[in-house]
Design an enzyme around this catalytic site. Structure first.
Site, PDB file in Angstrom:
ATOM      1  N   VAL A  11     143.768  47.797  10.602  1.00 46.36           N
ATOM      2  CA  VAL A  11     143.602  49.254  10.742  1.00 46.36           C
ATOM      3  C   VAL A  11     142.299  49.710  10.084  1.00 46.36           C
ATOM      4  O   VAL A  11     141.547  50.517  10.637  1.00 46.36           O
ATOM      5  CB  VAL A  11     144.816  50.008  10.141  1.00 46.36           C
ATOM      6  CG1 VAL A  11     144.550  51.500  10.037  1.00 46.36           C
ATOM      7  CG2 VAL A  11     146.059  49.774  10.993  1.00 46.36           C
ATOM      8  N   GLU A 151     147.927  56.738  11.480  1.00 47.46           N
ATOM      9  CA  GLU A 151     147.237  56.058  12.573  1.00 47.46           C
ATOM     10  C   GLU A 151     148.244  55.726  13.685  1.00 47.46           C
ATOM     11  O   GLU A 151     149.341  55.289  13.398  1.00 47.46           O
ATOM     12  CB  GLU A 151     146.642  54.764  11.994  1.00 47.46           C
ATOM     13  CG  GLU A 151     145.878  53.929  12.958  1.00 47.46           C
ATOM     14  CD  GLU A 151     144.820  54.737  13.669  1.00 47.46           C
ATOM     15  OE1 GLU A 151     143.878  55.180  13.007  1.00 47.46           O
ATOM     16  OE2 GLU A 151     144.955  54.934  14.889  1.00 47.46           O
ATOM     17  N   LEU A 153     147.223  53.838  16.580  1.00 46.62           N
ATOM     18  CA  LEU A 153     146.636  52.885  17.537  1.00 46.62           C
ATOM     19  C   LEU A 153     147.548  51.685  17.779  1.00 46.62           C
ATOM     20  O   LEU A 153     148.333  51.292  16.926  1.00 46.62           O
ATOM     21  CB  LEU A 153     145.256  52.427  17.074  1.00 46.62           C
ATOM     22  CG  LEU A 153     145.096  51.660  15.766  1.00 46.62           C
ATOM     23  CD1 LEU A 153     145.367  50.184  15.949  1.00 46.62           C
ATOM     24  CD2 LEU A 153     143.695  51.871  15.247  1.00 46.62           C
ATOM     25  N   LYS A 204     154.850  59.746  11.693  1.00 49.02           N
ATOM     26  CA  LYS A 204     154.446  58.360  11.975  1.00 49.02           C
ATOM     27  C   LYS A 204     155.664  57.443  12.157  1.00 49.02           C
ATOM     28  O   LYS A 204     155.792  56.728  13.150  1.00 49.02           O
ATOM     29  CB  LYS A 204     153.554  57.855  10.831  1.00 49.02           C
ATOM     30  CG  LYS A 204     153.288  56.377  10.831  1.00 49.02           C
ATOM     31  CD  LYS A 204     152.399  55.967  11.985  1.00 49.02           C
ATOM     32  CE  LYS A 204     152.429  54.467  12.167  1.00 49.02           C
ATOM     33  NZ  LYS A 204     151.472  53.971  13.097  1.00 49.02           N
ATOM     34  N   ASN A 208     157.144  55.684  15.810  1.00 51.89           N
ATOM     35  CA  ASN A 208     157.346  54.245  16.035  1.00 51.89           C
ATOM     36  C   ASN A 208     158.820  53.922  16.273  1.00 51.89           C
ATOM     37  O   ASN A 208     159.167  53.127  17.150  1.00 51.89           O
ATOM     38  CB  ASN A 208     156.820  53.432  14.846  1.00 51.89           C
ATOM     39  CG  ASN A 208     155.345  53.088  15.029  1.00 51.89           C
ATOM     40  OD1 ASN A 208     154.733  53.462  16.030  1.00 51.89           O
ATOM     41  ND2 ASN A 208     154.779  52.374  14.074  1.00 51.89           N
ATOM     42  N   CYS A 260     154.459  46.387  13.256  1.00 46.14           N
ATOM     43  CA  CYS A 260     154.762  47.811  13.069  1.00 46.14           C
ATOM     44  C   CYS A 260     156.211  48.184  13.365  1.00 46.14           C
ATOM     45  O   CYS A 260     156.915  48.666  12.474  1.00 46.14           O
ATOM     46  CB  CYS A 260     153.822  48.638  13.931  1.00 46.14           C
ATOM     47  SG  CYS A 260     152.110  48.253  13.587  1.00 46.14           S
TER      48      CYS A 260
HETATM   49  C1  UGA Z   1     152.749  50.296  17.680  1.00 48.48           C
HETATM   50  C2  UGA Z   1     152.638  51.721  18.242  1.00 48.48           C
HETATM   51  O1  UGA Z   1     152.694  51.670  19.683  1.00 48.48           O
HETATM   52  C3  UGA Z   1     151.347  52.391  17.797  1.00 48.48           C
HETATM   53  O2  UGA Z   1     151.324  53.743  18.238  1.00 48.48           O
HETATM   54  C4  UGA Z   1     151.288  52.371  16.268  1.00 48.48           C
HETATM   55  O3  UGA Z   1     150.083  52.940  15.777  1.00 48.48           O
HETATM   56  C5  UGA Z   1     151.366  50.931  15.793  1.00 48.48           C
HETATM   57  O4  UGA Z   1     152.613  50.345  16.254  1.00 48.48           O
HETATM   58  C6  UGA Z   1     151.331  50.942  14.273  1.00 48.48           C
HETATM   59  O5  UGA Z   1     152.228  51.516  13.658  1.00 48.48           O
HETATM   60  O6  UGA Z   1     150.330  50.481  13.703  1.00 48.48           O
HETATM   61  P1  UGA Z   1     151.713  47.908  18.359  1.00 48.48           P
HETATM   62  O7  UGA Z   1     152.757  47.344  17.443  1.00 48.48           O
HETATM   63  O8  UGA Z   1     150.319  47.470  18.207  1.00 48.48           O
HETATM   64  O9  UGA Z   1     151.693  49.519  18.252  1.00 48.48           O
HETATM   65  O10 UGA Z   1     152.123  47.531  19.859  1.00 48.48           O
HETATM   66  P2  UGA Z   1     152.958  48.222  21.031  1.00 48.48           P
HETATM   67  O11 UGA Z   1     152.093  48.308  22.212  1.00 48.48           O
HETATM   68  O12 UGA Z   1     153.611  49.443  20.583  1.00 48.48           O
HETATM   69  O13 UGA Z   1     154.067  47.096  21.310  1.00 48.48           O
HETATM   70  C7  UGA Z   1     155.035  46.752  20.338  1.00 48.48           C
HETATM   71  C8  UGA Z   1     156.042  45.793  20.913  1.00 48.48           C
HETATM   72  O14 UGA Z   1     156.858  46.454  21.882  1.00 48.48           O
HETATM   73  C9  UGA Z   1     155.449  44.589  21.650  1.00 48.48           C
HETATM   74  O15 UGA Z   1     156.152  43.434  21.297  1.00 48.48           O
HETATM   75  C10 UGA Z   1     155.628  44.912  23.118  1.00 48.48           C
HETATM   76  O16 UGA Z   1     155.760  43.747  23.914  1.00 48.48           O
HETATM   77  C11 UGA Z   1     156.934  45.687  23.077  1.00 48.48           C
HETATM   78  N1  UGA Z   1     157.108  46.603  24.226  1.00 48.48           N
HETATM   79  C12 UGA Z   1     156.275  47.651  24.403  1.00 48.48           C
HETATM   80  C13 UGA Z   1     158.163  46.392  25.103  1.00 48.48           C
HETATM   81  O17 UGA Z   1     158.955  45.449  24.959  1.00 48.48           O
HETATM   82  N2  UGA Z   1     158.321  47.261  26.143  1.00 48.48           N
HETATM   83  C14 UGA Z   1     157.495  48.317  26.340  1.00 48.48           C
HETATM   84  O18 UGA Z   1     157.722  49.079  27.320  1.00 48.48           O
HETATM   85  C15 UGA Z   1     156.446  48.518  25.442  1.00 48.48           C
END
Ligand code: UGA
Length: 430
Positions: A11, A151, A153, A204, A208, A260
């Site tokens: 981050v 954040e 992202l 936040k 999540n 996260c």
């Molecule tokens: C997540 C949040 O989406 C961000 O907004 C936040 O800033 C971040 O955590 C954090 O707190 O730093 P991230 O963990 O990078 O982001 O990834 P995501 O895209 O949210 O995916 C998380 C998990 O959910 C992955 O394993 C993904 O495969 C899974 N997922 C996501 C699903 O199984 N189905 C979906 O429809 C979307």
């Protein structure tokens, strides 16, 4: 305005680069000299599309510098972002010792007004704690404010999310701090919400945990869809067109991972418990997520019988595509279980690596995706890397002992795969 970002982890590095790209003078401070050396040389020690180019650009533009000199970095800065880690303690609560250290360092070295901003994901009430910690060590009674600016992202999309956020949350009760942060983000076109620090901190976690809830809901529904012979992807599409629901994060699969969602859901549960209540929905969100990869494994077991002596090909290790992050990745649990049941596992991921020390006589890592198919009894897709879509699935099929394909991310077209001769099962989709 001089910006200081303390903590050059994922981050912190992204934050520093994005502020530099926005035209601010930025310093990245860390105690890890090895990390700093790499960043100074333009080497990004984690995988994130677009960031390396930005690192090289701003190392050269002079907008960005990295240092381990706390005194100099703190004294020349106006706004200080705390981006250090907040790992989970065994009971699920967040360990704030790195945040406390930063507060004490800032208090010790400050030479005038400083705005300290929490960007790390921290429990509700942390802004108050940081204010107290600074106050305790503020020898010369310099003025300061502490604000919360969480954040949002996503890994793999960090640059896009940081440069074009859906919203910016500023949690502060100080007009001076709010003005500075408004100025800092003045080039952003999204809505900027000013609120109390506690509200910002809860937004936040609540965001999540809500996204994790959406995923677990769809994952549980995918199990019912299988029984009803319904395609969960079509259910998601139909639901998602309702603007009140929204189409994103409705994708069923083998569960969410990463640094996260699992950590933040558990920290929010912990916060509720500390306040004398249970967040019952989140208990089930966690339970569904923990068992979702087992659901795919059960499908395979029904098809293959005993795993002992069988060869499993695993495609994808990262917790999601476009990252090398394997924290809480369901693939790891799946591999462990397969090995525990005496299967041989051949793994391929384009970027992610197994954790140091994770070895097993029956586990091999292939350097090409095609290699894992040879003599395999089943292929398991754990991460939806685009390159897996582009594999020549037709030509791979004859190399397998038994052409069983378990698509844990519903990324392939079932009809096409079946026409190639595969036995195909996705999650709530076949
Ligand atoms: C997540 C949040 O989406 C961000 O907004 C936040 O800033 C971040 O955590 C954090 O707190 O730093 P991230 O963990 O990078 O982001 O990834 P995501 O895209 O949210 O995916 C998380 C998990 O959910 C992955 O394993 C993904 O495969 C899974 N997922 C996501 C699903 O199984 N189905 C979906 O429809 C979307």
């Amino acid at each position: 305005m001089n910006i200081l970002v303390i903590g050059t982890g994922y981050v912190g590095t992204t934050t520093a680069l994005v502020f530099a790209e926005m035209g601010w003078k930025v310093t990245g401070l860390d105690t890890d000299q090895q990390k700093l050396n790499q960043l100074q040389k333009g080497i990004l020690y984690f995988h994130e599309p677009g960031l390396k180019e930005l690192l090289i650009k701003h190392n050269n533009s002079g907008q960005l510098q990295f240092t381990s000199n706390k005194k100099e970095a703190i004294q020349k800065s106006d706004v200080i972002f705390i981006c250090v880690g907040t790992p989970s303690r065994p009971d699920g609560s967040a360990d704030l010792s790195y945040v406390k250290q930063v507060a004490e360092d800032v208090a010790y070295h400050m030479n005038g007004y400083k705005l300290v901003v929490n960007k790390s994901t921290v429990p509700v009430g942390t802004q108050e704690k940081v204010t107290e910690w600074i106050s305790e060590s503020n020898r010369h009674a310099h003025p300061y404010d502490v604000a919360s600016n969480p954040e949002f992202l996503r890994e793999g999309k960090a640059l896009e999310d940081s440069l074009h956020p859906d919203r910016i949350i500023i949690g502060t009760k100080s007009d001076r701090a709010a003005k500075l942060l408004q100025q800092l983000y003045s080039s952003m076109t999204c809505e900027i919400i000013e609120t109390t620090p506690r509200t910002a901190e809860l937004i936040k976690y609540a965001s999540n945990a809500f996204l994790a809830t959406k995923i677990s809901y769809m994952n549980e529904l995918s199990r019912l869809s299988d029984r009803l012979d319904v395609d969960i992807r079509e259910v998601a599409k139909g639901m998602g067109l309702d603007l009140r629901i929204g189409s994103r994060f409705l994708q069923a699969g083998i569960g969410y991972g990463g640094s996260c969602f699992p950590k933040d859901v558990s920290a929010l549960q912990q916060t509720a418990e500390e306040n004398g209540m249970k967040l019952q929905i989140l208990e089930q969100v966690v339970n569904v997520n923990k068992s979702q990869y087992l659901y795919m494994l059960d499908k395979a077991k029904k098809r293959l019988g005993d795993f002992a002596g069988k060869k499993a090909a695993v495609l994808g290790l990262a917790f999601k595509p476009d990252t090398d992050d394997i924290r809480e990745a369901p693939s790891l649990r799946l591999i462990q279980d397969l090995l525990g049941q005496q299967a041989t596992v051949h793994l391929y991921d384009p970027i992610a690596k197994l954790p140091a020390g994770f070895t097993h006589d029956h586990l091999t890592v292939a350097s090409m995706a095609e290699d894992v198919f040879k003599e395999a009894d089943a292929v398991f897709i754990c991460t939806e890397w685009t390159m897996f879509q582009e594999l020549d699935w037709k030509s791979m099929h004859p190399q397998m002992k038994q052409p069983n394909l378990f698509d844990g991310r519903n990324m392939l077209d079932a009809k096409t795969m079946k026409s190639f001769g595969y036995y195909y099962e996705g999650i709530g989709y076949k």
